[in-house]
Structure formats: C-alpha cells, structure tokens
Design an enzyme around this catalytic site. Structure first.
Site, PDB file in Angstrom:
ATOM      1  N   GLU A 214      14.293  10.893  -0.798  1.00 18.81           N
ATOM      2  CA  GLU A 214      15.252  11.978   0.078  1.00 18.81           C
ATOM      3  C   GLU A 214      14.971  13.376  -0.615  1.00 18.81           C
ATOM      4  O   GLU A 214      14.868  13.563  -1.840  1.00 18.81           O
ATOM      5  CB  GLU A 214      16.712  11.629  -0.052  1.00 18.81           C
ATOM      6  CG  GLU A 214      16.960  10.438   0.596  1.00 18.81           C
ATOM      7  CD  GLU A 214      16.667   9.318  -0.298  1.00 18.81           C
ATOM      8  OE1 GLU A 214      16.668   9.312  -1.662  1.00 18.81           O
ATOM      9  OE2 GLU A 214      16.291   8.098   0.164  1.00 18.81           O
TER      10      GLU A 214
ATOM     11  N   ASN B 225      18.234   5.177 -10.222  1.00 20.06           N
ATOM     12  CA  ASN B 225      18.145   6.594 -10.704  1.00 20.06           C
ATOM     13  C   ASN B 225      19.325   7.664  -9.848  1.00 20.06           C
ATOM     14  O   ASN B 225      19.869   7.010  -9.158  1.00 20.06           O
ATOM     15  CB  ASN B 225      16.823   7.204 -10.243  1.00 20.06           C
ATOM     16  CG  ASN B 225      16.586   6.849  -8.608  1.00 20.06           C
ATOM     17  OD1 ASN B 225      16.003   5.908  -8.188  1.00 20.06           O
ATOM     18  ND2 ASN B 225      16.938   7.923  -7.951  1.00 20.06           N
TER      19      ASN B 225
END
Length: 267
Positions: free
Chosen positions: A188, A230
């Site tokens: 994203e 992450n």
C-alpha cells in the site's frame, strides 16, 4: 471431468482428501499464512500429507513462505484438523473462486471452525514486527466478494468472540484490531495506509477477508489472527520488502506457533 460449480469442486476435493487419508470428516481447518507454518507441527500428529496440486481445484503456492501441502492432523484433544498450506491470493489472477476454494473444501470436509492466519502490515506503532493480533472485524477493500448472485449473509459477528476470549485466556496480552484486505500484490502507499486508518483499519494485508466471508457463508465459526511483520508504509521509517515479511515471520515463528497450538487445543 473437473466440476465447474465451485461447491461441486469443493466436494470433489473433500472426497479426494477423505479417500487419500481415510479420514471421513475433519473438525477444524487452518489456513497458515506467513510465519504461522510451524504450528501445524505443534497442534498434534500429522497422519497424512497430500500435495495440494494433486487435489481437485488446488494448485502449488505462488508465494515464498507458503507450503504446497494439505495435512490431516490428529490434535492433542483428539480432534481432526485439516491444515491448508497452499493459499491462493486474489492478486494471482485465478479468480475469487480459487481464493476461497480451500475454505469451501474444508467446509465440505466437515470442518465447523475455520482458523485464518496471515502476515500483515501494522498501523499501530505499538505493534512492533513479531506481534500477534486478533482480528475482530475486517474491511474488504478488494471490490469483490466470494458470494455470487442474490446471496445475502450476515457478517455482524463474523470473527468469533468466543474464540477470541479463549485466545485471551491463553495470552491475556493479545490485542485485537480491524484487518483491511487490499488486492496487492504491491504494498500500500502511505496515502492508502492513511485512508485505511481513517476508515477504521488497524492491520493491512492481501488475504483473509474473502476467505472469512466464504467460511461464514458455509456456516463455519471463524477465528482470525494476524502476525504484524512490518509497520505499514508511511508509518515505517524503512522501505517495505517481502524479505522483511519472511524474516519477521521466521523470527516470530516458534512463539506464535506455540500460541496458536495452545489456542487450538482448547477448541
């Protein structure tokens, strides 16, 4: 001839699994995403391992970190678990039917509980890489659905509060959040992450939501748990990479796999 109806194909796959394993019915099914694979070895004794590509409707995994097998496991509590290691992602271009085929096969094989796991990006800075987070709800941002035609399914309580309570009994430190499924395969953008956070997301990834919808449609109780591999784009100070996802999953694997096995033992 391969069935064209997705439910006929799922039944054919379930019949193949039953014939090859000698196990007429399974109680629980698990889809193991990045970082979660070791839990299959901890929930009980694997009695049969099948190559996914031999089973009707399945194919070999296209993503590093996923295994290409379907396993029948006798759990420590005496139940049968079907472990689906070969997950199809929407971005592979095989269609939504292929994405949810594993879930529908599990339902056709008798499973009443569907456990969905994934590795994902975190939108909360307190969730450092390696943090497991319970999924309380989701945002389906794929602009599609596994349901076809006038098929209306209530998703109000899609992710089982009962099983989330069991999970917190096992580990009271577990947080929960809303998972947003994007299509991928690109990560994203920071703007998309801000958008997701604005509309209520805590986690972002490329799986799970479509599978959860199909599982609820099939009458299964759904439990979802994510591994934050992450911090998402714009939150993380470093560029994102699939290598980071694999590294974080590997580092957290033993701990989160033990956690999941302990939860499964109480179902």
């Amino acid at each position: 001839m391969t069935p064209t109806d997705p439910f006929d194909l799922a039944r054919a796959a379930a019949e193949y699994i039953a014939a090859q394993t000698g196990v007429a019915s399974h109680d629980i099914a698990l889809v193991l995403g990045s970082g979660w694979g070791e839990s299959a070895n901890l929930i009980g004794e694997t009695t049969h391992t099948l190559e996914a590509s031999d089973i009707p409707g399945f194919s070999a995994p296209a993503v590093e970190g996923h295994v290409g097998t379907v396993r029948s496991v006798l759990t420590t509590s005496g139940k049968r678990a079907l472990v689906v290691g070969s997950r199809t992602h929407y971005y592979e271009g095989k269609g939504v039917r292929a994405v949810v085929h594993g879930v529908r096969t599990a339902a056709a094989a008798g499973a009443k509980i569907m456990v969905l796991t994934n590795g994902c990006g975190g939108l909360q800075e307190k969730w450092t890489p390696g943090t497991p987070v319970l999924i309380s709800d989701h945002l389906n941002l794929t602009a599609t659905s596994p349901l076809e035609g006038a098929t209306f399914v209530d998703l109000t309580d899609l992710y089982s509060s009962r099983i989330r309570t069991i999970a917190r009994d096992v580990d009271p430190s577990l947080d929960e959040g809303v998972y947003a499924q994007f299509t991928g395969p690109h990560y994203e953008t920071p703007a998309e992450v801000r958008y997701a956070r604005t509309i209520g997301a805590d986690l972002v990834g490329m799986s799970t939501a479509l599978e959860a919808i199909a599982a609820r449609h099939a009458g299964m109780e759904v439990f979802g748990i994510s591994l934050v591999t992450n911090l998402a784009a714009g939150i993380s100070a470093t560029p994102l990479s699939h290598a980071e996802v694999i590294e974080s999953g590997t580092a957290a694997g033993p701990r989160i796999s033990r956690l999941l096995a302990d939860i499964i033992s109480r179902l």
